[in-house]
Design a protein around this motif. Sequence first.
Motif, PDB file in Angstrom:
ATOM      1  N   PRO A  79       0.852  -1.190   0.000  1.00 12.39           N
ATOM      2  CA  PRO A  79       0.000   0.000   0.000  1.00 12.39           C
ATOM      3  C   PRO A  79       0.887   1.239   0.000  1.00 12.39           C
ATOM      4  CG  PRO A  79       0.008  -1.050   2.167  1.00 12.39           C
ATOM      5  CD  PRO A  79       0.743  -1.957   1.248  1.00 12.39           C
ATOM      6  N   ARG A  80       0.825   2.016  -1.074  1.00 12.43           N
ATOM      7  CA  ARG A  80       1.837   3.046  -1.317  1.00 12.43           C
ATOM      8  C   ARG A  80       1.949   4.094  -0.222  1.00 12.43           C
ATOM      9  NH1 ARG A  80      -0.525   4.479  -6.992  1.00 12.43           N
ATOM     10  NH2 ARG A  80      -2.359   3.880  -5.769  1.00 12.43           N
ATOM     11  N   GLY A  81       0.887   4.381   0.456  1.00  8.40           N
ATOM     12  CA  GLY A  81       0.949   5.373   1.530  1.00  8.40           C
ATOM     13  C   GLY A  81       1.205   4.778   2.893  1.00  8.40           C
ATOM     14  N   GLY A  82       1.534   3.485   2.939  1.00  5.12           N
ATOM     15  CA  GLY A  82       1.769   2.835   4.228  1.00  5.12           C
ATOM     16  C   GLY A  82       0.475   2.721   5.020  1.00  5.12           C
ATOM     17  N   LYS A  83       0.594   2.768   6.314  1.00  4.26           N
ATOM     18  CA  LYS A  83      -0.574   2.576   7.185  1.00  4.26           C
ATOM     19  C   LYS A  83      -1.611   3.680   7.024  1.00  4.26           C
ATOM     20  CE  LYS A  83       1.721  -0.136  10.783  1.00  4.26           C
ATOM     21  NZ  LYS A  83       2.083  -0.226  12.212  1.00  4.26           N
ATOM     22  N   ARG A  84      -1.218   4.829   6.505  1.00  3.56           N
ATOM     23  CA  ARG A  84      -2.152   5.937   6.344  1.00  3.56           C
ATOM     24  C   ARG A  84      -3.046   5.769   5.130  1.00  3.56           C
ATOM     25  NH1 ARG A  84       1.982  10.727   5.965  1.00  3.56           N
ATOM     26  NH2 ARG A  84       2.859   9.154   4.564  1.00  3.56           N
ATOM     27  N   ALA A  85      -2.673   4.885   4.219  1.00  2.00           N
ATOM     28  CA  ALA A  85      -3.419   4.728   2.967  1.00  2.00           C
ATOM     29  C   ALA A  85      -4.695   3.924   3.192  1.00  2.00           C
ATOM     30  CB  ALA A  85      -2.541   4.035   1.935  1.00  2.00           C
ATOM     31  N   PRO A  86      -5.800   4.327   2.549  1.00  2.00           N
ATOM     32  CA  PRO A  86      -7.037   3.531   2.631  1.00  2.00           C
ATOM     33  C   PRO A  86      -6.822   2.089   2.177  1.00  2.00           C
ATOM     34  CG  PRO A  86      -7.470   5.677   1.641  1.00  2.00           C
ATOM     35  CD  PRO A  86      -5.978   5.547   1.753  1.00  2.00           C
ATOM     36  N   ALA A  87      -5.902   1.897   1.221  1.00  2.00           N
ATOM     37  CA  ALA A  87      -5.643   0.550   0.702  1.00  2.00           C
ATOM     38  C   ALA A  87      -5.049  -0.368   1.760  1.00  2.00           C
ATOM     39  CB  ALA A  87      -4.696   0.630  -0.497  1.00  2.00           C
ATOM     40  N   TYR A  88      -4.425   0.208   2.776  1.00  2.00           N
ATOM     41  CA  TYR A  88      -3.768  -0.619   3.804  1.00  2.00           C
ATOM     42  C   TYR A  88      -4.782  -1.549   4.469  1.00  2.00           C
ATOM     43  CZ  TYR A  88      -0.528  -1.866   7.573  1.00  2.00           C
ATOM     44  OH  TYR A  88       0.289  -2.554   8.436  1.00  2.00           O
ATOM     45  N   ASP A  89      -5.903  -0.980   4.940  1.00  2.00           N
ATOM     46  CA  ASP A  89      -6.921  -1.795   5.602  1.00  2.00           C
ATOM     47  C   ASP A  89      -7.572  -2.767   4.627  1.00  2.00           C
ATOM     48  OD1 ASP A  89      -6.442  -0.535   8.011  1.00  2.00           O
ATOM     49  OD2 ASP A  89      -8.036   0.949   7.748  1.00  2.00           O
ATOM     50  N   ILE A  90      -7.788  -2.310   3.384  1.00  2.00           N
ATOM     51  CA  ILE A  90      -8.389  -3.193   2.377  1.00  2.00           C
ATOM     52  C   ILE A  90      -7.491  -4.397   2.141  1.00  2.00           C
ATOM     53  CG2 ILE A  90      -9.107  -3.386  -0.033  1.00  2.00           C
ATOM     54  CD1 ILE A  90      -9.783  -0.399   0.052  1.00  2.00           C
ATOM     55  N   MET A  91      -6.187  -4.141   2.058  1.00  2.00           N
ATOM     56  CA  MET A  91      -5.271  -5.242   1.785  1.00  2.00           C
ATOM     57  C   MET A  91      -5.157  -6.191   2.967  1.00  2.00           C
ATOM     58  SD  MET A  91      -2.445  -3.345  -0.633  1.00  2.00           S
ATOM     59  CE  MET A  91      -1.947  -4.817  -1.508  1.00  2.00           C
ATOM     60  N   GLN A  92      -5.306  -5.669   4.169  1.00  2.00           N
ATOM     61  CA  GLN A  92      -5.370  -6.575   5.319  1.00  2.00           C
ATOM     62  C   GLN A  92      -6.584  -7.488   5.209  1.00  2.00           C
ATOM     63  OE1 GLN A  92      -5.088  -3.832   8.747  1.00  2.00           O
ATOM     64  NE2 GLN A  92      -3.121  -4.793   9.184  1.00  2.00           N
ATOM     65  N   ASN A  93      -7.718  -6.912   4.785  1.00  2.00           N
ATOM     66  CA  ASN A  93      -8.928  -7.723   4.610  1.00  2.00           C
ATOM     67  C   ASN A  93      -8.725  -8.777   3.521  1.00  2.00           C
ATOM     68  OD1 ASN A  93     -10.237  -6.165   6.544  1.00  2.00           O
ATOM     69  ND2 ASN A  93     -11.124  -4.777   5.029  1.00  2.00           N
ATOM     70  N   VAL A  94      -8.023  -8.401   2.454  1.00  3.07           N
ATOM     71  CA  VAL A  94      -7.748  -9.353   1.368  1.00  3.07           C
ATOM     72  C   VAL A  94      -6.914 -10.517   1.888  1.00  3.07           C
ATOM     73  CG1 VAL A  94      -6.483  -9.680  -0.797  1.00  3.07           C
ATOM     74  CG2 VAL A  94      -7.958  -7.670  -0.501  1.00  3.07           C
ATOM     75  N   TRP A  95      -5.867 -10.206   2.636  1.00  5.57           N
ATOM     76  CA  TRP A  95      -4.975 -11.262   3.143  1.00  5.57           C
ATOM     77  C   TRP A  95      -5.664 -12.113   4.211  1.00  5.57           C
ATOM     78  CZ3 TRP A  95      -2.283  -8.555  -0.272  1.00  5.57           C
ATOM     79  CH2 TRP A  95      -1.125  -9.119  -0.819  1.00  5.57           C
ATOM     80  N   CYS A  96      -6.674 -11.569   4.856  1.00  5.98           N
ATOM     81  CA  CYS A  96      -7.384 -12.315   5.900  1.00  5.98           C
ATOM     82  C   CYS A  96      -8.605 -13.056   5.357  1.00  5.98           C
ATOM     83  CB  CYS A  96      -7.827 -11.371   7.022  1.00  5.98           C
ATOM     84  SG  CYS A  96      -6.460 -10.696   8.000  1.00  5.98           S
ATOM     85  N   ALA A  97      -8.930 -12.847   4.088  1.00  7.53           N
ATOM     86  CA  ALA A  97     -10.121 -13.469   3.505  1.00  7.53           C
ATOM     87  C   ALA A  97      -9.966 -14.979   3.410  1.00  7.53           C
ATOM     88  CB  ALA A  97     -10.377 -12.883   2.114  1.00  7.53           C
ATOM     89  N   ASP A  98     -11.100 -15.667   3.448  1.00  7.99           N
ATOM     90  CA  ASP A  98     -11.078 -17.126   3.303  1.00  7.99           C
ATOM     91  C   ASP A  98     -10.576 -17.515   1.917  1.00  7.99           C
ATOM     92  OD1 ASP A  98     -12.057 -17.465   5.881  1.00  7.99           O
ATOM     93  OD2 ASP A  98     -14.149 -17.400   5.216  1.00  7.99           O
ATOM     94  N   ASP A  99     -10.990 -16.750   0.899  1.00 10.92           N
ATOM     95  CA  ASP A  99     -10.535 -16.977  -0.476  1.00 10.92           C
ATOM     96  C   ASP A  99      -9.713 -15.754  -0.885  1.00 10.92           C
ATOM     97  OD1 ASP A  99     -10.140 -17.343  -3.194  1.00 10.92           O
ATOM     98  OD2 ASP A  99     -12.142 -18.160  -3.552  1.00 10.92           O
TER      99      ASP A  99
END
Length: 247
Positions: free
Chosen positions: A162-182
Amino acid sequence: MRQLKLLVTGLLVALFSLQLSADQAADDKAAETIRSAFQQLDSTVEITEVMPTPIKDLYLVVIGSSNLVYVTADGKHVLQGDLLNIGHQPVVNLTEMVRSQINAKLLAGFPQDKMIVFPAEGPAKASITVFTDVDCGYCRKLHAEVPELNALGIEVRYMAFPRGGKRAPAYDIMQNVWCADDQRQAMTDAKRGKSIASKSCDNPVQEEFELGMQLGVRGTPALFLDDGTMIPGYRPAEDLARDLGIL
């Protein structure tokens, strides 16, 4: 006559061995001097390796795991930048060759089970490691071609950046992606702009982001070949396949 030839050959071998020993001694002394100079400057600096270069009395110094600088044998002068061999056609970036070797080691040491992998169809002919951001337009364009890459025999391994690090909106989205069942479906959905269910888990997003920074990633997508070569930015699937020697 034969005995004379053997004597001359023996002398040449002995002289060559003495020269190698002298060169090694000079390199060892320079390495010690350089390490000492850096310690006096900053005792926290960790010098991993000191390597000779084609330029007399100039050494390539690896600081930490991936920072490269050039230092004179007396430890008094430091240069930053790439060393090019322009006497070779095409021009060879000697620094980039070393950087790629370091990158390959760092990537090989990272657990693949922490990545999101889109496997090749059939036996894998090659693989690429991609540092990606789900909000990046060119990352989405590349992801749309992942099925084509897989069909060509190329395995795609995703790491989070996530280009902005923890401050980027994508950061939380990518955590959700990595935590997804699929994870693969979640990655595809996120790159299509779909909402991803919020989910918490022990995920590697921050670890992968830090590794990307260490490898010199500054934008996405950033692609790494198996030999550690970095390809910054989007490349069409066919171009990548040609780079990998598949087409």
